[in-house]
Design an enzyme around this catalytic site. Structure first.
Site, short mmCIF file in Angstrom:
data_model
loop_
_atom_site.label_atom_id
_atom_site.label_comp_id
_atom_site.label_asym_id
_atom_site.label_seq_id
_atom_site.Cartn_x
_atom_site.Cartn_y
_atom_site.Cartn_z
N CYS A 6 -6.00 1.86 5.96
CA CYS A 6 -6.77 0.76 6.24
C CYS A 6 -6.14 0.16 7.76
O CYS A 6 -5.37 1.01 8.42
CB CYS A 6 -6.65 -0.52 5.12
SG CYS A 6 -4.79 -1.03 5.14
N HIS A 8 0.89 -1.31 -0.02
CA HIS A 8 0.12 -0.05 0.07
C HIS A 8 0.87 1.15 -0.04
O HIS A 8 2.16 1.31 0.47
CB HIS A 8 -1.05 0.06 1.30
CG HIS A 8 -2.12 -1.19 0.98
ND1 HIS A 8 -3.04 -0.92 2.06
CD2 HIS A 8 -2.21 -1.92 0.51
CE1 HIS A 8 -3.83 -1.99 1.87
NE2 HIS A 8 -3.38 -2.65 0.91
N GLU A 12 0.88 4.00 1.84
CA GLU A 12 1.41 4.35 3.43
C GLU A 12 2.61 3.47 3.50
O GLU A 12 3.49 3.70 4.16
CB GLU A 12 0.32 4.30 4.27
CG GLU A 12 -0.81 4.82 3.84
CD GLU A 12 -2.14 4.09 3.52
OE1 GLU A 12 -3.23 4.27 3.64
OE2 GLU A 12 -1.67 3.40 2.31
#
Length: 150
Positions: A89, A59, A61
């Protein structure tokens, strides 16, 4: 720093995160972008790479955390701010918590997988969270991506 200055800075950096999201979009990745800012300097730029790397943990991040930690030479990002176009998430919020990041600024909510709903305490207890920065732009990019795919 005044509230007005902080808002302007948050918009500026979220636009940089949106640039990363647009790059992800061009690459056929879910269009989420992230940047890490430390002492008014961008030290990490990233976007989703889950398709490219065949890795569900890639992801935006997660990529940004790794890049920032390498740039700083340590695993803690306590003097940093993460800007991300979509609410993190659970996995990313957990990683951000472990990184001890000081501040998280996100664009639009992720109503299906966002950490607020499922793990509201995942971030570090001292982390400051701001949501809704360039919300409509972030949401529109995600909606366009999924509309084209369905």
């Amino acid at each position: 720093m005044s509230t007005e200055e902080t808002v302007k800075k948050d918009i500026y950096y979220m636009q940089r995160a949106l640039d990363e999201a647009k790059q992800a979009y061009k690459e056929g990745e879910i269009p989420i972008g992230a940047i890490v800012v430390c002492k008014n300097k961008i030290i990490a730029r990233a976007h989703n790479l889950t398709e490219t790397l065949h890795d569900v943990t890639a992801h935006a991040e997660m990529q940004a955390i790794t890049i920032a930690a390498n740039e700083l030479g340590g695993k803690y990002l306590e003097d940093c701010t993460l800007y991300v176009t979509v609410e993190p998430c659970i996995m990313c919020a957990g990683a951000l918590g472990w990184s001890q990041i000081k501040r998280v600024v996100f664009g639009c909510l992720d109503e299906k997988r966002g950490y607020h709903e499922y793990a509201p305490k995942a971030l570090h207890p001292k982390a400051n969270v701001i949501g809704g920065v360039l919300d409509s732009e972030c949401k529109a990019l995600m909606q366009r991506f999924f509309k084209e795919r369905r």
